[in-house]
Design a protein around this motif. Structure first.
Motif, PDB file in Angstrom:
ATOM      1  N   GLU A  67       0.850  -1.191   0.000  1.00 57.20           N
ATOM      2  CA  GLU A  67       0.000   0.000   0.000  1.00 57.20           C
ATOM      3  C   GLU A  67       0.891   1.248   0.000  1.00 57.20           C
ATOM      4  O   GLU A  67       1.700   1.463   0.900  1.00 57.20           O
ATOM      5  N   SER A  68       0.714   2.064  -1.036  1.00 59.40           N
ATOM      6  CA  SER A  68       1.629   3.177  -1.271  1.00 59.40           C
ATOM      7  C   SER A  68       1.706   4.152  -0.100  1.00 59.40           C
ATOM      8  O   SER A  68       2.786   4.631   0.250  1.00 59.40           O
ATOM      9  N   GLY A  69       0.567   4.466   0.519  1.00 61.34           N
ATOM     10  CA  GLY A  69       0.597   5.382   1.653  1.00 61.34           C
ATOM     11  C   GLY A  69       1.350   4.808   2.829  1.00 61.34           C
ATOM     12  O   GLY A  69       2.124   5.508   3.510  1.00 61.34           O
ATOM     13  N   ALA A  70       1.149   3.515   3.086  1.00 57.96           N
ATOM     14  CA  ALA A  70       1.867   2.854   4.172  1.00 57.96           C
ATOM     15  C   ALA A  70       3.368   2.835   3.900  1.00 57.96           C
ATOM     16  O   ALA A  70       4.188   2.995   4.822  1.00 57.96           O
ATOM     17  N   ILE A  71       3.741   2.636   2.642  1.00 58.80           N
ATOM     18  CA  ILE A  71       5.162   2.646   2.280  1.00 58.80           C
ATOM     19  C   ILE A  71       5.764   4.023   2.539  1.00 58.80           C
ATOM     20  O   ILE A  71       6.866   4.150   3.088  1.00 58.80           O
ATOM     21  N   LEU A  72       5.057   5.075   2.149  1.00 54.73           N
ATOM     22  CA  LEU A  72       5.568   6.429   2.353  1.00 54.73           C
ATOM     23  C   LEU A  72       5.763   6.724   3.835  1.00 54.73           C
ATOM     24  O   LEU A  72       6.775   7.321   4.231  1.00 54.73           O
ATOM     25  N   ILE A  73       4.814   6.327   4.655  1.00 55.38           N
ATOM     26  CA  ILE A  73       4.959   6.536   6.098  1.00 55.38           C
ATOM     27  C   ILE A  73       6.152   5.744   6.626  1.00 55.38           C
ATOM     28  O   ILE A  73       6.960   6.260   7.428  1.00 55.38           O
ATOM     29  N   TYR A  74       6.297   4.512   6.191  1.00 52.85           N
ATOM     30  CA  TYR A  74       7.408   3.671   6.638  1.00 52.85           C
ATOM     31  C   TYR A  74       8.742   4.319   6.290  1.00 52.85           C
ATOM     32  O   TYR A  74       9.654   4.407   7.141  1.00 52.85           O
TER      33      TYR A  74
END
Length: 220
Positions: A67-74
């Motif tokens: 999930e792109s948003g989760a990746i960005l937060i990570y």
């Protein structure tokens, strides 16, 4: 080292841009939609949803994130960059990130589907999703009339939103009259890391046609 599983789509560009901005070393694994590589059993072990993008952080016990948003937060939390550490600042970034994830991406994705790909033209559906996408753009424009970037400082919220807004023409949505949004788009387009991220992965002409179709589906 980060393994990036991606394709030439707005959601894929979010992560490649972030990796370039953060200067993290990464290896690109370009998935072919034409060959349905995103549904291959070995990839489903990384992303059970069978979509792109996804990453594997080799330096964190080969930890997989989808999930792109989760990746960005990570990635932001891993590096301590592109998202403030203070409670209110972090919340502001996440609010605008979720605005993209829950609003701009899904609505513009549906505009793409009905405007470009649906087997029959349904004017009411086209109008509904184009109008809603334009309304969301107007929200962005209003916000950007108050601040330079969506959360004040440049952040993952901008990185998430830009790859979608930059292809507004593909959805048949105008940005005319949205001067603050246009100013923001120009500023992001000028960033070297953004320019590099938009070239990941390089695509062939044949694959590009498959990607265009997939852009309307991979909206989260």
């Amino acid at each position: 080292m980060i393994d990036l599983y991606t394709a030439d789509t707005p959601n894929g560009f979010k992560v490649s841009i972030a990796l370039e901005e953060l200067g993290l070393p990464y290896e690109v694994h370009a998935l072919s939609f034409a060959n349905r590589e995103q549904k291959a059993p070995e990839y489903l072990k990384i992303n059970p949803n069978g979509r792109i993008p996804a990453i594997v952080d080799r330096d964190n016990d080969h930890f997989a994130v989808f999930e792109s948003g989760a990746i960005l937060i990570y990635l932001a939390e891993k590096t301590g960059r592109l998202m403030p550490s203070d409670f209110k600042g972090r919340s502001t970034v996440i609010q605008w990130l979720m605005f993209q994830m829950g609003g701009v991406g899904p609505m513009q994705g549906q505009a793409n589907v009905f405007y470009r790909y649906f087997p029959e033209k349904i004017p009411a559906a086209i109008e509904r999703y184009q109008n809603e996408t334009r309304r969301l753009y107007e929200v962005l424009d209003s916000r950007l009339g108050q601040v330079e970037y969506l959360a004040g400082d440049y952040s993952i919220a901008d990185i998430a939103t830009f790859p979608w807004v930059r292809i507004h023409d593909w959805a048949g949505v105008s940005v005319d009259g949205l001067e603050h949004l246009q100013r923001w788009m120009t500023a992001l387009e000028a960033r070297p890391a953004v320019q590099r991220g938009l070239q990941v992965p390089p695509s062939t002409k044949a694959e590009a046609e498959q990607v265009k179709a997939a852009q309307s589906i991979l909206v989260r």
